[in-house]
Design a protein around this motif. Sequence first.
Motif, short mmCIF file in Angstrom:
data_model
loop_
_atom_site.label_atom_id
_atom_site.label_comp_id
_atom_site.label_asym_id
_atom_site.label_seq_id
_atom_site.Cartn_x
_atom_site.Cartn_y
_atom_site.Cartn_z
N ALA A 65 -2.76 9.85 10.07
CA ALA A 65 -4.06 10.53 10.23
C ALA A 65 -4.94 10.31 9.00
CB ALA A 65 -3.84 12.03 10.46
N ILE A 66 -4.32 10.32 7.81
CA ILE A 66 -5.09 10.05 6.58
C ILE A 66 -5.63 8.64 6.62
CG2 ILE A 66 -4.88 9.72 4.08
CD1 ILE A 66 -2.86 12.11 4.13
N ARG A 67 -4.80 7.68 6.99
CA ARG A 67 -5.23 6.28 7.05
C ARG A 67 -6.39 6.12 8.02
NH1 ARG A 67 -5.55 4.19 3.92
NH2 ARG A 67 -3.50 3.56 3.24
N LYS A 68 -6.30 6.79 9.17
CA LYS A 68 -7.35 6.66 10.20
C LYS A 68 -8.65 7.33 9.76
CE LYS A 68 -8.20 7.43 15.08
NZ LYS A 68 -7.66 7.92 16.36
N ARG A 69 -8.54 8.53 9.21
CA ARG A 69 -9.73 9.32 8.88
C ARG A 69 -10.35 8.94 7.54
NH1 ARG A 69 -10.05 15.87 9.16
NH2 ARG A 69 -12.25 16.04 8.62
N TRP A 70 -9.51 8.55 6.58
CA TRP A 70 -9.97 8.19 5.24
C TRP A 70 -9.39 6.82 4.87
CZ3 TRP A 70 -8.01 13.27 6.05
CH2 TRP A 70 -8.98 14.28 6.01
N PRO A 71 -9.87 5.76 5.47
CA PRO A 71 -9.28 4.43 5.26
C PRO A 71 -9.18 3.98 3.79
CG PRO A 71 -10.92 4.35 7.00
CD PRO A 71 -10.99 5.73 6.41
N PRO A 72 -10.11 4.33 2.91
CA PRO A 72 -9.98 3.85 1.53
C PRO A 72 -8.85 4.49 0.72
CG PRO A 72 -12.25 4.47 2.00
CD PRO A 72 -11.40 4.97 3.13
N ILE A 73 -8.34 5.63 1.17
CA ILE A 73 -7.32 6.34 0.40
C ILE A 73 -6.00 5.59 0.45
CG2 ILE A 73 -5.93 8.46 0.29
CD1 ILE A 73 -8.42 10.01 1.08
N GLU A 74 -5.41 5.40 -0.73
CA GLU A 74 -4.09 4.78 -0.83
C GLU A 74 -3.03 5.85 -0.59
OE1 GLU A 74 -3.91 1.63 -0.96
OE2 GLU A 74 -5.96 1.19 -1.60
N ILE A 75 -1.87 5.43 -0.08
CA ILE A 75 -0.82 6.38 0.29
C ILE A 75 0.51 5.90 -0.27
CG2 ILE A 75 0.39 7.52 2.18
CD1 ILE A 75 -2.11 6.95 3.93
N ILE A 76 1.19 6.80 -0.98
CA ILE A 76 2.56 6.58 -1.41
C ILE A 76 3.41 7.66 -0.76
CG2 ILE A 76 4.17 6.60 -3.36
CD1 ILE A 76 1.89 5.58 -5.12
N LEU A 77 4.42 7.24 -0.03
CA LEU A 77 5.30 8.15 0.70
C LEU A 77 6.70 8.13 0.09
CD1 LEU A 77 4.21 6.96 4.25
CD2 LEU A 77 3.43 9.02 3.06
N THR A 78 7.33 9.30 0.06
CA THR A 78 8.71 9.40 -0.42
C THR A 78 9.51 10.21 0.59
OG1 THR A 78 8.36 11.44 -1.67
CG2 THR A 78 7.97 9.36 -2.83
N ALA A 79 10.82 9.97 0.61
CA ALA A 79 11.69 10.75 1.48
C ALA A 79 13.14 10.52 1.08
CB ALA A 79 11.50 10.37 2.94
N ALA A 80 13.94 11.53 1.28
CA ALA A 80 15.37 11.43 1.03
C ALA A 80 16.12 11.11 2.32
CB ALA A 80 15.90 12.73 0.44
N TYR A 81 15.55 11.48 3.45
CA TYR A 81 16.28 11.38 4.71
C TYR A 81 15.74 10.31 5.64
CZ TYR A 81 18.09 15.72 2.89
OH TYR A 81 18.66 16.66 2.08
N PHE A 82 14.86 9.47 5.16
CA PHE A 82 14.33 8.35 5.95
C PHE A 82 14.54 7.07 5.16
CE2 PHE A 82 11.60 11.93 7.25
CZ PHE A 82 11.70 11.85 8.62
#
Length: 132
Positions: free
Chosen positions: A76-93
């Motif tokens: 949703a962030i990528r779609k609504r705010w395309p310029p924003i960079e995203i770093i994702l973290t997870a322990a269970y994925f």
Amino acid sequence: MAQSQPLKRLPVLVVEDEPILRLDAISMVEKAGFEAVEALSSADAIRLLEERLDIRLVYMDLDMPRSRKGIEIAAAIRKRWPPIEIILTAAYFTEASLQLPKRAEFYTKPIDPSEIVRAIRRLILSPKAAAI
């Protein structure tokens, strides 16, 4: 003698529901020279993105059971705010188990803070990021 204005620190939205992990992430972001903007949930993150037009990077945990699925929020962030960079973290994925949004980067927990800081700097400070 004139006082100089401090340099404005670029904001990074930190989305983490676990208090200790959130404090660690905020400390990591601030020690790297950025302004940490704190979100306790995905709903909080969306509200902050609507209010703060200066945020250019989101650092987000995908393991937030009390929120919408983290990967859905990232999309949703990528779609609504395309310029924003995203770093994702997870322990269970794992990265292979996810359909990451375009330009999103994934890091498995426990994270290496120096690796995350390098990614933040590369994504926020690169001329390519500013041009998107």
